[in-house]
Design an enzyme around this catalytic site. Structure first.
Site, PDB file in Angstrom:
ATOM      1  N   CYS A  72      -7.938   6.100   0.426  1.00  0.00           N
ATOM      2  CA  CYS A  72      -7.548   4.426   0.700  1.00  0.00           C
ATOM      3  C   CYS A  72      -8.013   4.496   2.029  1.00  0.00           C
ATOM      4  O   CYS A  72      -8.866   2.575   2.475  1.00  0.00           O
ATOM      5  CB  CYS A  72      -5.324   4.814   1.181  1.00  0.00           C
ATOM      6  SG  CYS A  72      -4.568   5.268   0.009  1.00  0.00           S
ATOM      7  N   HIS A 126      -5.236   0.822   6.267  1.00  0.00           N
ATOM      8  CA  HIS A 126      -4.217   2.684   6.438  1.00  0.00           C
ATOM      9  C   HIS A 126      -2.896   2.366   7.513  1.00  0.00           C
ATOM     10  O   HIS A 126      -3.122   1.457   8.081  1.00  0.00           O
ATOM     11  CB  HIS A 126      -5.386   3.633   6.497  1.00  0.00           C
ATOM     12  CG  HIS A 126      -4.711   4.422   6.200  1.00  0.00           C
ATOM     13  ND1 HIS A 126      -4.282   4.786   4.463  1.00  0.00           N
ATOM     14  CD2 HIS A 126      -4.040   5.822   6.222  1.00  0.00           C
ATOM     15  CE1 HIS A 126      -3.629   6.316   4.671  1.00  0.00           C
ATOM     16  NE2 HIS A 126      -3.202   6.285   5.222  1.00  0.00           N
TER      17      HIS A 126
END
Length: 495
Positions: A72, A126
């Site tokens: 991610c 994130h």
């Protein structure tokens, strides 16, 4: 602080930089966590994704778009800064990108600096693992919904017990136990985070309609990221017996033993094996859950698109949707992302913009570092000098034009025998080539897959003499790519 106050605060903060909306094209920027191309418009007949398909019908589907790293935070860093991971030299989840480039103008920040009201909802950068959203990118405070949330009391109790038990006992977040890997609860859509994010996006669009200010609205949906929690009605869309199951349960023949993921992320969830394969029944349930969670997210996307259409702003709004990387759904015996293979690195990218063709697809190779310059070009903004990608706008008008030569990905790996390695992948029209390099730049292992004749990446051809010319060609492409930014400071990630 309510929505109207947040927007008014943004106007005050921007001050004289705000320019009349009729001179600017709005941006609706949609990030989807862990979404692979299990989508109707990408040719998946099992997927129930009417709103993704509806968005595709108003824009261009990039059928061969690739993230820069299949996890991610590094993937999102590349999209939002326009810089590749080997330049940022950040390959883990917990390191904030501003430790590497403290003054870089992110994509939403660049639009904010050019007179836009920049709003972030859900997961854009994130969140968690010691990493946070980027305050400098937004005109008003970021809106977050809980990434891991359960509706059923037994699952809520389980995760509460585990969080209390492991509190402050590990600095490695991926080692924390997670609770149930999936949940089907008969609850409204806004019980889970994506429903809340969609409702907030709808409210923001209503305020933008009233204020008339140009906007960069980033909406970060959380599903289908684990756990696969979705209201029961989305599970009920599918007959699990009819969903596609993996046909190969082993790594590619001849692949280095460290190259495949050992899917530690899924193993942290309740009732998942610490070693070895999941049972066929569990595999089918996980696949069912992934499709259900995707359909749930799709419905929330539909609510946002409906609101945009109702607002009257759609004709002056660029829409870009991307999944941050692919996902292994049991192929090669792997789950999650965390690899350099096609299933982990290929992800959806759909672009719809005023005045551009609708309902088309392109086979051009696209990289996620291309998103930043593409949106700038579509909005008529100058591009910052640091960008490393190429604008994809030419393929919005001529989808069959010649493609770029290669797309590049990276993933850190290693073993006790090799030490830390960085796997550099080169995806060309036919081939996937990977060099696993040590810190000193020497090559510890190679992989080569013929995606024309072996789409499933079942046999590593790197050791065959007849492929020496192909290896040299792809090695040269990689060397050109790395010449200006040698990778250093490797950080190991879980497998």
């Amino acid at each position: 602080m309510n929505v109207l106050l947040r927007v008014l605060l943004g106007v005050l903060l921007l001050g004289p930089a705000v320019i009349a909306a009729d001179k600017k094209t709005n941006v609706l920027f949609i990030a989807v966590d862990d979404l692979k191309p299990t989508i109707g418009c990408y040719g998946d007949p099992a997927a129930m994704t009417p709103n993704l398909d509806r968005l595709a019908a108003r824009g261009t589907v990039f059928e061969r778009a690739y993230c820069m790293q299949a996890v991610c935070s590094p993937s999102r860093n590349a999209v939002l800064t326009g810089l590749r991971p080997e330049v940022l030299r950040i390959y883990d989840l917990g390191t904030n990108f501003r430790k590497s480039v403290p003054d870089v103008a992110t994509l939403p920040q660049w639009f904010k600096q050019h007179g836009y009201s920049s709003h972030g909802l859900g997961k854009i950068f994130h969140v968690g693992h010691g990493n946070t959203e980027d305050a400098a990118s937004w005109s008003v405070p970021h809106f977050q919904a809980k990434s891991i949330g359960y509706a059923l009391p037994e699952n809520q109790a389980q995760i509460t017990r585990e969080e209390a038990l492991f509190a402050n006992k590990t600095k490695e977040p991926w080692k924390l136990p997670r609770g149930a890997a999936y949940e089907s609860a008969d609850v409204p859509d806004d019980t889970y985070g994506d429903g809340k994010i969609a409702a907030e996006a709808v409210a923001r669009l209503d305020v933008f309609k009233k204020s008339g200010e140009p906007f960069f609205l980033a909406v970060g949906f959380l599903k289908p990221h684990l756990p696969f929690c979705a209201p029961k009605k989305y599970w009920d869309l599918y007959d699990p017996a009819k969903l596609p199951m993996p046909t190969r349960a082993t790594p590619p023949e001849g692949a280095p033993d460290f190259a495949p993921s050992t899917w530690g992320e899924l193993r942290q969830y309740k009732d998942m094996p610490e070693k070895g394969a999941v049972s066929p029944e569990t595999a089918r349930t996980l696949i069912h859950g992934y499709y259900a969670a995707t359909s749930y997210m799709d419905a929330q996307l539909g609510a946002v698109l409906d609101a945009l259409d109702r607002s009257g702003l759609a004709e002056n709004t660029i829409i870009v949707l991307w999944g941050d990387h692919g996902w292994h759904l049991g192929d090669h015996g792997m789950w999650c992302k965390h690899s350099n293979y096609e299933q982990a690195t290929r992800a959806p990218l759909i672009v719809a913009a005023p005045g551009k063709k609708a309902g088309q697809k392109t086979r051009a190779l696209a990289e996620f570092v291309d998103i930043y310059p593409t949106i700038c070009d579509l909005a008529g903004l100058e591009k910052p000098a640091h960008l490393q990608g190429d604008s994809l706008v030419p393929w919005l008008t001529a989808p069959d034009r010649a493609t770029k030569t290669a797309a590049f990905q990276v993933y850190p790996r290693g073993s006790k025998e090799t030490g830390p390695l960085l796997g550099h992948a080169v995806r060309t029209d036919r081939w996937r080539y990977v060099e696993w390099r040590k810190k000193d730049g020497t090559v510890a292992a190679r992989e080569l897959y013929d995606l024309r004749d072996d789409a499933g990446e079942t046999v590593n051809l790197a050791g065959k003499p007849e492929n020496e010319a192909t290896i040299r060609e792809h090695g040269a492409l990689l060397q050109q790519r790395l010449a200006a930014a040698p990778p250093i400071g490797l950080t190991m990630l879980p497998r």
